[in-house]
Design a protein around this motif. Structure first.
Motif, short mmCIF file in Angstrom:
data_model
loop_
_atom_site.label_atom_id
_atom_site.label_comp_id
_atom_site.label_asym_id
_atom_site.label_seq_id
_atom_site.Cartn_x
_atom_site.Cartn_y
_atom_site.Cartn_z
N ASN A 142 0.87 -1.18 0.00
CA ASN A 142 0.00 0.00 0.00
C ASN A 142 0.91 1.23 0.00
OD1 ASN A 142 0.84 0.55 2.65
ND2 ASN A 142 -1.01 -0.30 3.59
N GLY A 180 -5.66 2.37 -2.47
CA GLY A 180 -6.76 2.65 -1.53
C GLY A 180 -6.57 3.92 -0.74
N HIS A 181 -5.30 4.28 -0.45
CA HIS A 181 -5.04 5.46 0.39
C HIS A 181 -4.72 6.71 -0.43
CE1 HIS A 181 -5.09 2.86 3.88
NE2 HIS A 181 -4.22 2.05 3.29
N ASP A 190 -5.51 0.39 -8.63
CA ASP A 190 -4.28 -0.31 -8.25
C ASP A 190 -3.45 -0.44 -9.52
OD1 ASP A 190 -5.46 -0.62 -5.75
OD2 ASP A 190 -6.02 -2.71 -6.09
N LYS A 240 -8.66 -7.64 -8.02
CA LYS A 240 -9.20 -6.28 -7.91
C LYS A 240 -10.74 -6.31 -7.89
CE LYS A 240 -9.47 -1.78 -8.01
NZ LYS A 240 -9.41 -1.08 -6.73
N1 LIG Z 1 -12.81 2.72 -0.30
C1 LIG Z 1 -12.46 1.75 -1.18
N2 LIG Z 1 -13.27 1.42 -2.21
C2 LIG Z 1 -12.93 0.45 -3.08
N3 LIG Z 1 -11.79 -0.26 -3.00
C3 LIG Z 1 -10.93 0.02 -1.99
C4 LIG Z 1 -11.22 1.03 -1.03
N4 LIG Z 1 -10.19 1.07 -0.15
C5 LIG Z 1 -9.30 0.13 -0.53
N5 LIG Z 1 -9.74 -0.50 -1.66
C6 LIG Z 1 -9.06 -1.59 -2.36
O1 LIG Z 1 -8.67 -2.52 -1.37
C7 LIG Z 1 -7.37 -3.00 -1.60
C8 LIG Z 1 -6.45 -2.63 -0.45
O2 LIG Z 1 -6.07 -1.30 -0.64
P1 LIG Z 1 -5.28 -0.33 0.31
O3 LIG Z 1 -6.26 0.26 1.26
O4 LIG Z 1 -4.53 0.58 -0.55
O5 LIG Z 1 -4.26 -1.29 1.05
P2 LIG Z 1 -4.18 -1.78 2.57
O6 LIG Z 1 -5.52 -2.35 2.90
O7 LIG Z 1 -3.09 -2.79 2.54
O8 LIG Z 1 -3.87 -0.57 3.39
C9 LIG Z 1 -6.93 -2.40 -2.93
O9 LIG Z 1 -7.24 -3.30 -3.98
C10 LIG Z 1 -7.77 -1.14 -3.04
O10 LIG Z 1 -7.97 -0.76 -4.37
#
Ligand SMILES: Nc1ncnc2c1ncn2[C@@H]1O[C@H](COP(=O)(O)OP(=O)(O)O)[C@@H](O)[C@H]1O
Ligand SMILES: Cc1ncc(COP(=O)(O)OP(=O)(O)O)c(N)n1
Length: 269
Positions: A142, A180-181, A190, A240
């Protein structure tokens, strides 16, 4: 029946960690195998305590299931310490798991819980970079993990591309940077990169506070896809789509951040 191995910690709240991985493996139709690295005392409020397993017990679990049952794909989650990381690297070499072997290896560089509690000791990051990045078929950081591994602060899609480029040079066959962040992005993209081609995995962004376990669920759906024989790009698209539905169907539980739901796949509607 195909098998997928998770090398991960236990979350007593059942939202993240090996519980999220096994739930995802089940709903993706593969048999889940587990090498437990640590037990966390955890709920929706945070990680309150933990006990790490001895490195030889972690390695023993990997070697035992690989020798007897066979592993079609593997992933890491919380690895807890540099000693455990080194034991995992050695056991994976013996079991033929990794980018230079037959069995694909997804390295999810879980460095902290979403509540901000570190899940590594001090040497863990260096061991992860030296021992596991060069063994990864796919690395799935992430944006916080990108910063820890590269020092790069990512706030735009362009910077996600730059970070993927830098990370891929550290050894993994593919890098999948999770967006996601990424603040201010109305969608949730992604990014997959193999050293020459970028694939943008687009999806909707859902307005929910309940995202506990999203990263674990994404990496384990990817591992399940690889275990079923999908090429990496197809498995990444599958993962995804899977995690998007899991976030869409996330449910409140406890006082704070509730879990994403792998159950969407079992529901009749
Ligand atoms: N609010 C959201 N809506 C849709 N997909 C999300 C959302 N938040 C995270 N994701 C998806 O969930 C997965 C985890 O993303 P992320 O939040 O970046 O990593 P982590 O959970 O490891 O912190 C990724 O595939 C991201 O695209
Ligand atoms: C035991 C354990 N493993 C991993 C995590 C990280 O999960 P989370 O905080 O939800 O982050 P993502 O799954 O979204 O990456 C954890 N909390 N506990």
């Amino acid at each position: 029946m195909k098998t997928a191995l998770t090398i991960a910690g236990s979350d007593s709240g059942g939202a993240a960690g090996l519980q999220a991985d096994l739930r995802t493996f089940l709903t993706c139709g593969v048999h889940g195998l587990v090498a437990v690295t640590a037990v966390t005392v955890q709920n929706t409020l945070g990680v309150h305590d933990r006990a790490d397993l001895p490195p030889h017990i972690v390695a023993g679990q990997i070697e035992a299931v690989a020798a007897d049952m066979g592993v079609n794909a593997a992933k890491t989650g919380m690895l807890a310490s540099a000693e455990i990381i080194r034991a995992v690297a050695e056991a994976c070499d013996k079991a033929g798991i990794g980018r230079d072997f037959k069995t694909p290896f997804v390295v999810d560089p879980v460095a902290a819980s979403m509540h901000g509690t570190p899940l590594f000791d001090d040497d863990g990051l260096a061991a992860l970079r030296d021992e596991l990045l060069p063994r990864a078929t796919v690395l799935t950081p992430n944006l916080d993990e990108v910063r820890l591994l590269t020092g790069m602060e990512v706030t735009t899609r362009d910077q996600m591309h730059q970070a993927a480029f830098v990370l891929q040079r550290l050894g993994p066959r593919y890098v999948l940077v999770k967006g996601g962040h990424l603040k201010g992005d109305p969608e949730c993209m992604d990014l997959l990169f193999d050293g020459s081609t970028f694939v943008e995995l687009e999806g909707p962004r859902f307005d929910t506070p309940h995202t506990h376990g999203a990263g674990d669920t994404m990496a384990s759906a990817l591992t399940a896809g690889l275990s079923r024989g999908m090429p990496v790009v197809e498995a990444a698209r599958f993962a995804k789509a899977f995690v998007s539905k899991a976030v869409e169907n996330a449910y409140p539980m406890g006082e704070k951040v509730g879990p994403v739901s792998a159950f969407w796949r079992l529901a009749p509607e």
